[in-house]
Design a protein around this motif. Structure first.
Motif, PDB file in Angstrom:
ATOM      1  N   SER A  10       0.821  -1.216   0.000  1.00 41.84           N
ATOM      2  CA  SER A  10       0.000   0.000   0.000  1.00 41.84           C
ATOM      3  C   SER A  10       0.856   1.267   0.000  1.00 41.84           C
ATOM      4  O   SER A  10       0.347   2.348  -0.232  1.00 41.84           O
ATOM      5  CB  SER A  10      -0.982  -0.007   1.175  1.00 41.84           C
ATOM      6  N   THR A  13       2.027   1.235  -4.110  1.00 44.08           N
ATOM      7  CA  THR A  13       0.967   1.216  -5.133  1.00 44.08           C
ATOM      8  C   THR A  13      -0.181   2.096  -4.666  1.00 44.08           C
ATOM      9  O   THR A  13      -0.285   2.432  -3.486  1.00 44.08           O
ATOM     10  CB  THR A  13       0.402  -0.200  -5.378  1.00 44.08           C
ATOM     11  N   LYS A  15      -3.565   1.827  -3.720  1.00 45.85           N
ATOM     12  CA  LYS A  15      -4.343   0.645  -3.329  1.00 45.85           C
ATOM     13  C   LYS A  15      -5.764   0.663  -3.883  1.00 45.85           C
ATOM     14  O   LYS A  15      -6.437  -0.355  -3.916  1.00 45.85           O
ATOM     15  CB  LYS A  15      -4.352   0.474  -1.802  1.00 45.85           C
ATOM     16  N   ASP A  16      -6.236   1.853  -4.293  1.00 46.27           N
ATOM     17  CA  ASP A  16      -7.616   1.914  -4.788  1.00 46.27           C
ATOM     18  C   ASP A  16      -7.719   1.839  -6.310  1.00 46.27           C
ATOM     19  O   ASP A  16      -8.821   1.899  -6.847  1.00 46.27           O
ATOM     20  CB  ASP A  16      -8.288   3.190  -4.265  1.00 46.27           C
ATOM     21  N   ARG A  17      -6.600   1.739  -7.018  1.00 42.53           N
ATOM     22  CA  ARG A  17      -6.641   1.639  -8.485  1.00 42.53           C
ATOM     23  C   ARG A  17      -5.877   0.404  -8.916  1.00 42.53           C
ATOM     24  O   ARG A  17      -4.680   0.286  -8.603  1.00 42.53           O
ATOM     25  CB  ARG A  17      -5.969   2.848  -9.132  1.00 42.53           C
ATOM     26  N   ALA A  18      -6.566  -0.485  -9.624  1.00 43.62           N
ATOM     27  CA  ALA A  18      -5.978  -1.773  -9.998  1.00 43.62           C
ATOM     28  C   ALA A  18      -4.634  -1.593 -10.713  1.00 43.62           C
ATOM     29  O   ALA A  18      -4.498  -0.741 -11.600  1.00 43.62           O
ATOM     30  CB  ALA A  18      -6.939  -2.542 -10.892  1.00 43.62           C
ATOM     31  N   SER A  55      -2.201  -2.951  -4.932  1.00 51.32           N
ATOM     32  CA  SER A  55      -3.272  -3.074  -5.934  1.00 51.32           C
ATOM     33  C   SER A  55      -2.895  -4.019  -7.073  1.00 51.32           C
ATOM     34  O   SER A  55      -3.629  -4.148  -8.050  1.00 51.32           O
ATOM     35  CB  SER A  55      -3.646  -1.699  -6.485  1.00 51.32           C
ATOM     36  N   SER A 206      -8.578  -1.406   2.540  1.00 52.89           N
ATOM     37  CA  SER A 206      -8.609  -1.872   1.155  1.00 52.89           C
ATOM     38  C   SER A 206      -8.584  -3.401   1.145  1.00 52.89           C
ATOM     39  O   SER A 206      -8.442  -4.025   2.174  1.00 52.89           O
ATOM     40  CB  SER A 206      -7.407  -1.341   0.388  1.00 52.89           C
TER      41      SER A 206
END
Ligand code: IP8
Length: 249
Positions: A10, A13, A15-18, A55, A206
């Motif tokens: 996290s 990356t 974490k909320d966008r693939a 992610s 997440s």
């Protein structure tokens, strides 16, 4: 001094966008590592970098219903999750290589396995030789074959613990999105047992198939070497040998 450092998924990356890298954070982490590798005597005995899934690995594992205990016999699913992690490993290594760090990939899927009890066996000869030869191994959270269950997820935290034991590491650090284990806004300095902090250890917001902060503390409490949990702002200090964030164990 041998150091095992995990870069939380996290942290590096979004974490909320693939499958999206947090470029700024990754650059910052890579710069701190490059400085430490070129300047600091703290990392003379070698530095092993482990990274989590963020992610990349977590949504892929979640899509196939796979965790550290729930396995799959579907080689396609295993390969897909592994490939997501390998892609992230490539981003991490590129950021390091661009700064002159001689980073090499380590893929636990081809190296490690779990027995029926779920215990992880991770031979360390390859990583040891990399260190002796001056390379910086970059180990990814991954899939591993698991006796009786096909294949399951192995988290970066488990790999950190196994590597710390196997390499007899002197220092262990987990770079997280928070400056340590938090009790309200305050960073807890030291944790000696899970009972001490049970009330403040929540889950992760997440998608995280491997246990969030509670899982981290539990894993680290099993180590001989005290481990630190800290945020990106603490990474330089940690690599310079300072006590930063929360010390576990
Ligand atoms: O982020 C997870 O590693 P973690 C690895 O360290 C996969 O828990 C494949 C989801």
């Amino acid at each position: 001094m041998t150091t095992v450092l995990k870069l939380g998924g996290s942290v590096i990356t979004d974490k909320d966008r693939a499958e999206t890298v947090d470029g700024e954070s990754l650059e910052r982490a890579a710069a701190a590592i490059a400085d430490a590798v070129s300047d600091s005597t703290e990392t003379d005995g070698g530095l092993v970098v482990v990274h989590g899934g963020g992610s990349f690995g977590h949504p892929a594992a979640d899509a196939h219903g796979v965790t550290t205990t729930a396995g799959t016999d579907d080689a396609g699913a295993v390969t897909e999750i592994h490939a997501a992690m390998t892609a992230l490993n490539g981003f991490v290594r590129r950021a390091l290589l661009e700064r002159g760090v001689e980073a090499l990939p380590v893929y636990p899927l081809s190296l490690a396995a779990r027995n029926r009890e779920g215990d992880l066996a991770l031979p360390t000869e390859s990583v040891e030789t990399m260190l002796e030869e001056g390379f910086v191994p970059v180990v990814q959270g991954d899939m591993v074959t698991h006796a009786g269950r096909g294949a399951t997820v192995v988290s970066g935290d488990e790999l950190v613990a196994e590597l710390a034991r196997g390499l007899d590491a002197d220092r262990v650090g987990l770079c997280s999105t928070v400056p340590g284990v938090l009790d309200d806004e305050r960073v807890v300095d030291r944790i000696d047992s899970l009972a001490d902090v049970e009330s403040v250890l929540g889950g992760s917001e997440s998608t995280d198939v491997t246990g969030g902060m509670r899982g981290k503390v539990e894993t680290l409490l099993g180590l001989e070497t005290p481990a630190s949990i800290f945020g990106l702002e603490g990474l330089e200090g940690f690599l310079a040998g300072e006590d930063v964030g929360t010390t576990v164990g």
